[in-house]
Design a protein around this motif. Structure first.
Motif, PDB file in Angstrom:
ATOM      1  N   VAL A  26      30.848  17.599 -12.232  1.00 59.72           N
ATOM      2  CA  VAL A  26      30.062  17.221 -10.702  1.00 59.72           C
ATOM      3  C   VAL A  26      28.831  17.769 -10.889  1.00 59.72           C
ATOM      4  CG1 VAL A  26      30.211  17.856  -8.348  1.00 59.72           C
ATOM      5  CG2 VAL A  26      32.418  17.864  -9.687  1.00 59.72           C
ATOM      6  N   ARG A  27      27.815  16.908 -10.675  1.00 57.13           N
ATOM      7  CA  ARG A  27      26.123  17.137 -10.934  1.00 57.13           C
ATOM      8  C   ARG A  27      25.676  16.798  -9.762  1.00 57.13           C
ATOM      9  NH1 ARG A  27      24.326  14.950 -16.671  1.00 57.13           N
ATOM     10  NH2 ARG A  27      24.436  13.098 -15.956  1.00 57.13           N
ATOM     11  N   GLY A  28      24.383  16.356  -9.744  1.00 64.80           N
ATOM     12  CA  GLY A  28      23.748  15.783  -8.493  1.00 64.80           C
ATOM     13  C   GLY A  28      22.605  16.792  -8.071  1.00 64.80           C
ATOM     14  N   ASP A  29      22.086  16.707  -7.038  1.00 62.80           N
ATOM     15  CA  ASP A  29      21.194  17.711  -6.520  1.00 62.80           C
ATOM     16  C   ASP A  29      21.815  19.133  -6.175  1.00 62.80           C
ATOM     17  OD1 ASP A  29      19.129  16.020  -6.707  1.00 62.80           O
ATOM     18  OD2 ASP A  29      19.230  15.222  -4.319  1.00 62.80           O
ATOM     19  N   SER A  30      20.818  19.987  -6.277  1.00 64.43           N
ATOM     20  CA  SER A  30      21.281  21.268  -5.559  1.00 64.43           C
ATOM     21  C   SER A  30      21.500  21.236  -4.026  1.00 64.43           C
ATOM     22  CB  SER A  30      20.072  22.242  -5.867  1.00 64.43           C
ATOM     23  OG  SER A  30      19.747  22.410  -7.162  1.00 64.43           O
ATOM     24  N   ALA A  31      22.399  22.179  -3.559  1.00 59.08           N
ATOM     25  CA  ALA A  31      22.579  22.388  -2.215  1.00 59.08           C
ATOM     26  C   ALA A  31      23.593  21.078  -1.784  1.00 59.08           C
ATOM     27  CB  ALA A  31      21.469  22.439  -1.669  1.00 59.08           C
ATOM     28  N   THR A  32      24.543  20.598  -2.621  1.00 54.07           N
ATOM     29  CA  THR A  32      25.291  19.446  -2.066  1.00 54.07           C
ATOM     30  C   THR A  32      26.716  20.139  -1.838  1.00 54.07           C
ATOM     31  OG1 THR A  32      25.885  18.941  -4.303  1.00 54.07           O
ATOM     32  CG2 THR A  32      24.254  17.837  -3.314  1.00 54.07           C
ATOM     33  N   GLY A  33      26.802  21.432  -1.945  1.00 56.28           N
ATOM     34  CA  GLY A  33      28.106  22.148  -1.675  1.00 56.28           C
ATOM     35  C   GLY A  33      29.188  22.331  -2.583  1.00 56.28           C
ATOM     36  N   LYS A  34      28.795  22.360  -4.008  1.00 60.07           N
ATOM     37  CA  LYS A  34      29.563  22.846  -5.100  1.00 60.07           C
ATOM     38  C   LYS A  34      30.025  24.218  -4.860  1.00 60.07           C
ATOM     39  CE  LYS A  34      26.345  21.269  -7.817  1.00 60.07           C
ATOM     40  NZ  LYS A  34      25.295  20.419  -7.300  1.00 60.07           N
ATOM     41  N   THR A  35      29.422  24.861  -4.707  1.00 56.05           N
ATOM     42  CA  THR A  35      29.883  26.474  -4.717  1.00 56.05           C
ATOM     43  C   THR A  35      30.548  26.813  -3.422  1.00 56.05           C
ATOM     44  OG1 THR A  35      27.877  27.317  -6.006  1.00 56.05           O
ATOM     45  CG2 THR A  35      29.138  29.022  -4.477  1.00 56.05           C
ATOM     46  N   VAL A  76      38.828  24.941 -12.507  1.00 56.58           N
ATOM     47  CA  VAL A  76      37.291  24.618 -11.875  1.00 56.58           C
ATOM     48  C   VAL A  76      36.408  25.735 -12.357  1.00 56.58           C
ATOM     49  CG1 VAL A  76      36.139  24.385  -9.911  1.00 56.58           C
ATOM     50  CG2 VAL A  76      38.478  23.739  -9.971  1.00 56.58           C
ATOM     51  N   ILE A  77      35.367  25.383 -12.921  1.00 53.40           N
ATOM     52  CA  ILE A  77      34.397  26.479 -13.528  1.00 53.40           C
ATOM     53  C   ILE A  77      32.907  25.984 -12.668  1.00 53.40           C
ATOM     54  CG2 ILE A  77      33.111  27.345 -15.511  1.00 53.40           C
ATOM     55  CD1 ILE A  77      35.194  26.283 -17.067  1.00 53.40           C
ATOM     56  N   ASP A  78      32.453  27.113 -11.847  1.00 52.69           N
ATOM     57  CA  ASP A  78      31.217  27.066 -11.124  1.00 52.69           C
ATOM     58  C   ASP A  78      30.142  27.784 -12.246  1.00 52.69           C
ATOM     59  OD1 ASP A  78      29.356  26.677  -9.371  1.00 52.69           O
ATOM     60  OD2 ASP A  78      30.016  28.131  -8.003  1.00 52.69           O
ATOM     61  N   ASN A  79      28.954  27.461 -11.982  1.00 59.13           N
ATOM     62  CA  ASN A  79      27.866  28.059 -12.999  1.00 59.13           C
ATOM     63  C   ASN A  79      28.351  27.754 -14.477  1.00 59.13           C
ATOM     64  OD1 ASN A  79      28.920  30.629 -11.015  1.00 59.13           O
ATOM     65  ND2 ASN A  79      26.587  29.839 -10.728  1.00 59.13           N
ATOM     66  N   ALA A  80      28.826  26.409 -14.589  1.00 56.59           N
ATOM     67  CA  ALA A  80      29.498  26.200 -16.070  1.00 56.59           C
ATOM     68  C   ALA A  80      28.300  26.089 -17.143  1.00 56.59           C
ATOM     69  CB  ALA A  80      30.185  24.818 -16.066  1.00 56.59           C
ATOM     70  N   ASP A  81      27.101  25.949 -16.539  1.00 60.07           N
ATOM     71  CA  ASP A  81      26.048  25.610 -17.669  1.00 60.07           C
ATOM     72  C   ASP A  81      25.810  27.250 -18.168  1.00 60.07           C
ATOM     73  OD1 ASP A  81      25.232  23.001 -17.737  1.00 60.07           O
ATOM     74  OD2 ASP A  81      24.575  23.289 -15.779  1.00 60.07           O
TER      75      ASP A  81
ATOM     76  N   GLU B  87      20.352  25.284 -14.079  1.00 57.75           N
ATOM     77  CA  GLU B  87      21.472  25.032 -12.998  1.00 57.75           C
ATOM     78  C   GLU B  87      20.638  24.106 -11.962  1.00 57.75           C
ATOM     79  OE1 GLU B  87      24.762  27.872 -12.409  1.00 57.75           O
ATOM     80  OE2 GLU B  87      23.195  29.020 -12.396  1.00 57.75           O
ATOM     81  N   CYS B  88      19.428  23.884 -11.857  1.00 57.36           N
ATOM     82  CA  CYS B  88      18.851  23.372 -10.858  1.00 57.36           C
ATOM     83  C   CYS B  88      19.161  21.913 -10.825  1.00 57.36           C
ATOM     84  CB  CYS B  88      17.154  23.354 -10.932  1.00 57.36           C
ATOM     85  SG  CYS B  88      16.766  25.044 -10.734  1.00 57.36           S
ATOM     86  N   GLY B  89      19.137  21.015  -9.632  1.00 58.76           N
ATOM     87  CA  GLY B  89      19.244  19.355  -9.668  1.00 58.76           C
ATOM     88  C   GLY B  89      17.988  19.115  -9.537  1.00 58.76           C
ATOM     89  N   LYS B  90      17.919  17.673  -9.673  1.00 62.41           N
ATOM     90  CA  LYS B  90      16.695  16.989  -9.428  1.00 62.41           C
ATOM     91  C   LYS B  90      15.779  17.503  -8.322  1.00 62.41           C
ATOM     92  CE  LYS B  90      14.573  12.338  -9.656  1.00 62.41           C
ATOM     93  NZ  LYS B  90      13.579  12.452  -8.695  1.00 62.41           N
ATOM     94  N   ASN B  91      16.413  17.514  -7.202  1.00 65.79           N
ATOM     95  CA  ASN B  91      15.734  17.795  -6.016  1.00 65.79           C
ATOM     96  C   ASN B  91      14.760  19.162  -6.106  1.00 65.79           C
ATOM     97  OD1 ASN B  91      18.244  19.237  -5.877  1.00 65.79           O
ATOM     98  ND2 ASN B  91      18.053  19.166  -3.764  1.00 65.79           N
ATOM     99  N   VAL B  92      15.247  20.116  -6.618  1.00 69.38           N
ATOM    100  CA  VAL B  92      14.722  21.266  -6.872  1.00 69.38           C
ATOM    101  C   VAL B  92      13.572  21.250  -8.014  1.00 69.38           C
ATOM    102  CG1 VAL B  92      14.911  23.740  -7.689  1.00 69.38           C
ATOM    103  CG2 VAL B  92      16.512  22.803  -6.007  1.00 69.38           C
ATOM    104  N   LEU B  93      13.942  20.566  -9.053  1.00 68.48           N
ATOM    105  CA  LEU B  93      13.033  20.137 -10.373  1.00 68.48           C
ATOM    106  C   LEU B  93      11.897  19.659 -10.057  1.00 68.48           C
ATOM    107  CD1 LEU B  93      15.564  19.735 -13.254  1.00 68.48           C
ATOM    108  CD2 LEU B  93      14.294  21.879 -12.801  1.00 68.48           C
TER     109      LEU B  93
END
Lengths: 136, 150
Positions: A26-35, A76-81, B87-93
């Motif tokens: 699961v990727r995409g923008d930050s703040a899409t509700g993953k956590t 499920v692994i959050d902060n997987a990177d 851990e940053c998405g494109k919107n933050v980068l």
């Protein structure tokens, strides 16, 4: 697959997560509700139906050893990177008893298909996984 | 200039775990009106004076911001630190690459909007300009990693 679909209501949201591959990234923008989803799954896993859910994040102690002990789990692994090293990635590739949902951007070293790449999509409080267009 | 580092160093000058660092340290800093605007822009979260936030997910504290938002606040509140942007998405980068004099740790490329006049220094050695320079540098790096079997 451990779960083809995970469905639940968490007012005001209604989740319907459909999985197309043993490994879902699961990727995409930050703040899409993953956590936020991860936090709801902490409760959901206490239900009999979802007891196969196993959760890891940056607060997990002994992550690498505990990951390798998992069998027949929906992991499920959050902060997987942050958490996954090359050895973990190899384990995920070759141990087929588990299913994975990884909140990760780096797909290096993982055996993935087009169905692995997903975005968390919310529309009118309905949350689903939407395929991310990628070249595999 | 944006300074990018592609190899990890365990140093006190580096912030590798953004959630943890933010929750323990950065969250205790004073937040300005600019910070509030940034938090709104990324997380659509309204930050109150008592450090509670209001979002579509409900009420919480500043520690409930997204990892991407925490990363950018770690960068702004800790000048001179090298901050993990993996851990940053494109919107933050996109926002990060419009900033000046910041240092980021990135292990792989992301599709980012970078203006033509933005200078990026990789690993204190290679200086490139704009999107084109950024993409060319990563292409060379991936060829190198392939040759080195990394």
């Amino acid at each position: 697959m451990i779960y083809n679909t995970i469905k639940f209501d968490a007012a005001p949201f209604s989740y319907s997560l459909e999985f197309a591959d043993r490994i879902t990234l699961v990727r995409g923008d930050s703040a899409t509700g993953k956590t936020y989803l991860y936090q709801i799954l902490e409760d959901l896993r206490l239900l009999e139906e979802y007891k196969a859910i196993k959760l890891f994040n940056y607060k997990t102690e002994g992550f690498h050893d505990n990951l390798k002990k998992c069998r027949d789990k929906f992991i499920v692994i959050d902060n997987a990177d942050l958490l996954l090293n090359n050895e973990d990635r190899r384990f995920i590739n070759f141990d087929c008893s588990n299913q994975y949902m990884l909140f990760a951007r780096n797909c290096d070293g993982l055996n993935l298909s087009q169905g692995s790449f997903m975005l968390l999509h919310e529309n009118d409080y309905k949350v689903s996984l939407k395929r991310e267009l990628v070249a595999v | 200039m944006i300074y990018l580092y592609t190899d990890k160093q365990d140093s006190g000058k580096w912030i590798l775990q953004n959630d943890l660092y933010f929750n323990l340290y950065t969250s205790n800093e004073r937040f300005t009106e600019d910070d509030r605007e940034l938090i709104w822009k990324i997380d659509h979260a309204k930050l109150n004076k008592d450090k509670h936030i209001e979002t579509k997910y409900g009420l919480g504290t500043i520690r409930n911001l997204s990892s991407g938002c925490k990363t950018i606040l770690n960068i702004m509140k800790n000048p001179g630190k090298v901050v993990n942007a993996n851990e940053c998405g494109k919107n933050v980068l996109d926002i990060l690459f419009s900033m000046e004099d910041i240092s980021l740790y990135m292990t792989r490329p992301e599709r980012i909007h970078i203006k033509d006049d933005v200078e990026i220094c990789f690993n204190d050695t290679d200086i490139v300009t704009g999107s084109k320079g950024y993409e060319q540098w990563w292409s060379r790096e991936y060829r190198r990693r392939e040759l080195d079997d990394l």
